[in-house]
Design a protein around this motif. Sequence first.
Motif, PDB file in Angstrom:
ATOM      1  N   SER A   1       2.234   4.990  -9.957  1.00  0.00           N
ATOM      2  CA  SER A   1       1.732   3.634  -9.700  1.00  0.00           C
ATOM      3  C   SER A   1       0.730   3.222 -10.770  1.00  0.00           C
ATOM      4  O   SER A   1       0.752   2.089 -11.258  1.00  0.00           O
ATOM      5  CB  SER A   1       1.080   3.564  -8.318  1.00  0.00           C
TER       6      SER A   1
ATOM      7  N   TYR B   1      10.505   5.101  -2.595  1.00  0.00           N
ATOM      8  CA  TYR B   1       9.945   4.525  -1.371  1.00  0.00           C
ATOM      9  C   TYR B   1      11.057   4.163  -0.385  1.00  0.00           C
ATOM     10  O   TYR B   1      10.955   4.439   0.814  1.00  0.00           O
ATOM     11  CB  TYR B   1       9.120   3.296  -1.732  1.00  0.00           C
TER      12      TYR B   1
ATOM     13  N   LYS C   1       1.353   4.229  -2.815  1.00  0.00           N
ATOM     14  CA  LYS C   1       0.971   5.596  -2.439  1.00  0.00           C
ATOM     15  C   LYS C   1       2.118   6.591  -2.528  1.00  0.00           C
ATOM     16  O   LYS C   1       1.877   7.799  -2.525  1.00  0.00           O
ATOM     17  CB  LYS C   1       0.418   5.599  -1.001  1.00  0.00           C
TER      18      LYS C   1
ATOM     19  N   GLN D   1      10.033   4.142  -8.706  1.00  0.00           N
ATOM     20  CA  GLN D   1       9.031   4.124  -7.633  1.00  0.00           C
ATOM     21  C   GLN D   1       9.597   3.455  -6.384  1.00  0.00           C
ATOM     22  O   GLN D   1       9.449   3.960  -5.261  1.00  0.00           O
ATOM     23  CB  GLN D   1       7.782   3.363  -8.112  1.00  0.00           C
TER      24      GLN D   1
ATOM     25  N   ASN E   1       3.803   7.512  -4.945  1.00  0.00           N
ATOM     26  CA  ASN E   1       3.527   8.349  -6.114  1.00  0.00           C
ATOM     27  C   ASN E   1       2.381   7.688  -6.867  1.00  0.00           C
ATOM     28  O   ASN E   1       2.592   6.798  -7.704  1.00  0.00           O
ATOM     29  CB  ASN E   1       4.768   8.483  -6.995  1.00  0.00           C
ATOM     30  N   ILE E   2       1.154   8.100  -6.579  1.00  0.00           N
ATOM     31  CA  ILE E   2      -0.034   7.424  -7.112  1.00  0.00           C
ATOM     32  C   ILE E   2      -0.113   7.481  -8.635  1.00  0.00           C
ATOM     33  O   ILE E   2      -0.389   6.456  -9.284  1.00  0.00           O
ATOM     34  CB  ILE E   2      -1.313   7.991  -6.456  1.00  0.00           C
TER      35      ILE E   2
ATOM     36  N   LYS F   1       0.834  -1.209   0.000  1.00  0.00           N
ATOM     37  CA  LYS F   1       0.000   0.000   0.000  1.00  0.00           C
ATOM     38  C   LYS F   1       0.865   1.254   0.000  1.00  0.00           C
ATOM     39  O   LYS F   1       0.626   2.192  -0.766  1.00  0.00           O
ATOM     40  CB  LYS F   1      -0.913  -0.016   1.239  1.00  0.00           C
ATOM     41  N   GLU F   2       1.892   1.275   0.856  1.00  0.00           N
ATOM     42  CA  GLU F   2       2.783   2.435   0.915  1.00  0.00           C
ATOM     43  C   GLU F   2       3.586   2.586  -0.369  1.00  0.00           C
ATOM     44  O   GLU F   2       3.842   3.703  -0.827  1.00  0.00           O
ATOM     45  CB  GLU F   2       3.744   2.304   2.093  1.00  0.00           C
TER      46      GLU F   2
END
Length: 531
Positions: free
Chosen positions: A14, A82, A8, A78, A10-11, A4-5
């Motif tokens: 994603s 993170y 999230k 991505q 960078n939506i 989930k993180e």
Amino acid sequence: MSLKELLKINIPRSGLIIFLYLIYAIAGSMGEYLFKYALNAITVGHLNTYLFWQIVEAVMEVLAALLLPVATVVFTRQTQNYLHKIRQDIVQHYYVQGDEKVANMQNELTANLKLLTDKYAISWITILSGLFEIIIAIGLLVSMNWLLIVVTAVLAVLTLYLPKLLEKKTSAAMDQVNQKHQKLLAAIEHWLGGLQELRRYSAYGRLSRQLKKASGDYAEAGIKSEGIASWSYLINGVGNTLAQFGLGITGGLLFIFGKISFGDFVVASGFAFTIFSGIWDITDSLTKVKSTKTLRAQTAELRKKLADHAAEKVPVFSLSVKNLKVKYDQGEEIAYPDFEIKKGQKVLLSGDSGTGKSTLFKVLLGELKPETGTITYYDQSGNIIPNEKAELNFMPQDPIVFPVSIKDNITMFKEELADKLGRVTQAVQLQPDLAKMPAGLDTQVDLKTENLSGGQRQKVVLARTEIHEQPFVLMDEVTSAIDQEATEKIIDNLLQTNQTILMIAHNFTPELKEKFDQEIKLTAKGKENKE
């Protein structure tokens, strides 16, 4: 680390990642599916139709080949964003929580995050890609014959069950690798940190044995983990092969009985490979994801502790100690005398080695819990501060400096304190040293070549303490590397400040000791003498 993180962070990106892998799966599957039309055309002698579908298939395969590296690069960006966020959180945790072993920090910030990247993040993209390929392949199989789907479903359930056989062992092995790696880093830190002493006493043999053992344990844990992973891989591989064979046999029988065309039969066999290879990749990836459960929980716990308690700290100006006793694991007990240090007092803490001077500092700083007794901290107005919020400042015997200028080491990057540099450097007798340096305060500290002597480093850290006007400072042999004449001048200047000081010192002259407001002498029995 959590899926989930990861999404999230960078939506929009994603969404792009999911879209790219979906188009990649569609292009690859359609290229394979359209091959059946080329086969059916060539079996009846339609060369032009065969060539047309071959060209269409080739275009689809090229599109898939182009999409995969693009999707991989976007996903890598991505993941790195993170990981950067996780590193920031972990560093902040160590900054807020206080002292921690360097080996632990290194392990968390490097090896653990690499394991999470390899075993968790990359595994999820394999799962995503595999799911898309399986769903599209199953959808295309439906258009051929319903029996192919039934057989696929049965074989898929059996294949998905196989990884559970070694799931717990894989997770335990991964946790063991992490623990052994942390011990290896600790051994490196503890033994190589004293390399000069080991050289001095020709103790290479001992160093070699200690590092060899720690390295061997880590390697052994890695071998065991890979061994279990290999068995899991073998079991999954056998199941995958049997499933592909089963679906291939089903397609062959349907072709023999005229239920599907030759092109359908060949494509169905290809999709059998796609589906069960995808299931194999997914089950293997899920095994890796589950193996990181303990590691993810450990990382999450670090990040969860980012309470803003650092901002709640209250500076201590005075304190009192009553009935204080400290007990070590080995059973040794140290009893301390009752004492009180008032605001602005300068107190000397003395005693033979082993009487508990450094231990007392650890207790006062909250790094060690006493067996019995109370320590009461007071703020500037004399109000009691809860122990967990009390903030004392500490100067160790081994001064901590950073690879920046002497100026930045003193001001700790606060430019507004620059106008006080002349006063504090004079007070700690650093001016004569600076005069010998061409760059003066702008001299860069080189930790490799140690261009500052031990005494100069102590003066720099003393200047740091003075320029920040810390109200209560615990000082542990902070002038031990400074000559006697300069030490006396430094102590005289410290005694004129408004700071509350508790100082451990040896070899002070009787005249110098008398300048302190009181002296607390510790003995082996914990009795106190004051002068």
